[in-house]
Design an enzyme around this catalytic site. Structure first.
Site, short mmCIF file in Angstrom:
data_model
loop_
_atom_site.label_atom_id
_atom_site.label_comp_id
_atom_site.label_asym_id
_atom_site.label_seq_id
_atom_site.Cartn_x
_atom_site.Cartn_y
_atom_site.Cartn_z
N ASP A 40 0.86 -1.18 0.00
CA ASP A 40 0.00 0.00 0.00
C ASP A 40 0.89 1.24 0.00
O ASP A 40 1.57 1.52 0.99
CB ASP A 40 -0.89 -0.04 1.25
CG ASP A 40 -1.92 1.09 1.28
OD1 ASP A 40 -1.72 2.10 0.58
OD2 ASP A 40 -2.90 0.96 2.03
N HIS A 41 0.88 1.97 -1.10
CA HIS A 41 1.79 3.11 -1.23
C HIS A 41 1.38 4.30 -0.36
O HIS A 41 2.14 5.27 -0.23
CB HIS A 41 1.87 3.56 -2.69
CG HIS A 41 3.21 4.11 -3.08
ND1 HIS A 41 4.12 4.58 -2.16
CD2 HIS A 41 3.80 4.27 -4.29
CE1 HIS A 41 5.21 5.01 -2.78
NE2 HIS A 41 5.04 4.84 -4.08
#
Length: 423
Positions: free
Chosen positions: A392-393
């Site tokens: 998850d950036h």
């Protein structure tokens, strides 16, 4: 009198189930807590026990039918008056017995719903409260139609529909394309066969759509030299078999991952989207994605960091078997803090797995194969296993993912270091 046994709300957003098998028939005498029906939810097949003692007088459905939460599964004739069917008394709310933990939808012949006392906390399941937050509905203002004034999902949806709609917006590209796809005449070009999307497959579809539409995915690719590790697995296979355990590389991957999660705890977190807080979990429960005939299921091995390789292998073997024969407990599918998926047995070189919301990363291992590599300026044959990490950036940067992936690969490449680093 007659007791209506309904499909209970088991949480996790499960609203429907399919009847697999009735374990009793009309005329049978059943005892309280005796298993009477097996149902398949989008998670697992579970046996539901009779809530009371009595005689089965009616079975409204048959195997294969789909039922919603609150629909009657059995009607049982009892010798005593059951609280579940008794009409609410006129006594004050504070003096009434506590409501049943399982919300049941009343039959038309039952007593009308009673609104919750204004001073009391609104009765609703965690799933209904979450739905209210998602639809931006103040649940305290919703009139519940369930027993004892309990607010149901339908009550929240109705309240949301009564809110004035926002001004129209220009349609997105996806919105423009959707009607054309939805109305496509597939049969125009030849015969087709339609299969309902239900059960586990339907749940997978819902989870994947939510994950992809919510989480900005980035995938990091790496490789682990598992030549020496495979030698260890082979050397210890007989010992494991003597204890009834099938030893595979998956157990070592789980242990190495748990060790890495202790070193990089941010990958063992979740983003609370409502509060904007990062939730760092102090437990390491790893979900091991398992391929079943019904679809992908993810049994959870708890406290992997505290268990030995053989303990992990034993639990993985047991949970995988239960997942495949659909006898797994719902609790064994909940509470994972990180997920590992392995497609090595099927094949392929690389993959970009989808994160299991609300986790922040997922590790995928591929097929390990002998390949030529350069070591000490010499070309040698080593067994290399590709690994990919989707993350998850919003929570992690590429550097975080790279360090974590390198750490896992280093542990898998050097069994002795794995032993020394594991605590």
């Amino acid at each position: 009198m007659r007791y209506v046994f309904r499909l209970p709300d088991v949480g996790e957003g499960i609203t429907q189930a399919e009847i697999v098998e009735y374990l009793v028939k009309v005329g049978d005498t059943v005892k309280e807590d005796q298993p009477v029906v097996r149902v398949e939810t989008d998670k697992a097949v579970v046996e539901l026990p009779a809530p009371t003692t009595g005689t089965v007088v009616e079975i409204p459905y048959k195997p294969g039918d789909s039922v919603n939460v609150g629909d009657p599964l059995l009607i049982i004739e009892t010798e005593k008056e059951e609280a579940a069917l008794a009409a609410p008394s006129a006594q004050p709310a504070a003096a009434r017995p506590a409501p049943e933990p399982i919300p049941l939808r009343p039959m038309p012949s039952e007593a009308p719903p009673v609104a919750a006392a204004p001073s009391a906390r609104v009765l609703a399941t965690p799933h209904t409260r979450r739905l209210a937050r998602e639809l931006k509905v103040d649940i305290d203002t919703v009139k519940g139609t369930g027993p004892h004034g309990r607010v149901l999902d339908d009550d929240v949806r109705k309240a949301a529909a009564e809110v004035a709609p926002p001004p129209p917006r220009a349609p997105t590209a996806a919105a423009v394309q959707a009607p054309a796809t939805a109305g496509f005449d597939f049969e125009k070009y030849g015969p087709t066969k339609r299969i309902p999307l239900k059960g586990v497959r339907k749940r997978i579809a819902e989870v994947m759509v939510r994950s992809v539409s919510t989480i900005p995915h980035v995938t990091h690719f790496d490789r682990a030299d598992v030549t020496d590790l495979l030698t260890v697995v082979e050397e210890q296979r007989a010992l494991a078999q003597s204890r009834g355990i099938k030893l595979t590389i998956a157990s070592f991957v789980a242990k190495a991952t748990a060790t890495a999660l202790k070193e990089f705890p941010i990958l063992n977190s979740s983003l609370d989207e409502e509060t904007g807080e990062l939730v760092l979990k102090e437990y390491i429960h790893i979900g091991m994605a398992t391929d079943t005939e019904a679809g992908l299921m993810v049994p959870v091995i708890r406290d992997v960091d505290r268990k030995s390789i053989l303990q992990i292998a034993s639990e993985l073997q047991d949970l995988s078997r239960k997942a495949r024969d659909r006898s797994i407990d719902l609790e064994d599918l909940r509470g994972g803090s990180f997920t590992i998926t392995n497609v090595g047995a099927i094949g392929g070189s690389w993959a970009t797995p989808i994160i299991f919301h609300p986790q922040v990363a997922i590790l995928c291992t591929m097929r390990a194969e002998p390949v030529p590599v350069v070591r000490d300026n010499q070309v040698v044959i080593r067994t290399i296993m590709p690994i990919t990490l989707s993350f998850d950036h919003r929570v992690l940067d590429g550097a975080d993912a790279g360090r974590f992936s390198n750490y896992v690969a280093a542990l898998l490449s050097d069994p002795m270091r794995m032993l020394l680093d594991m605590t």
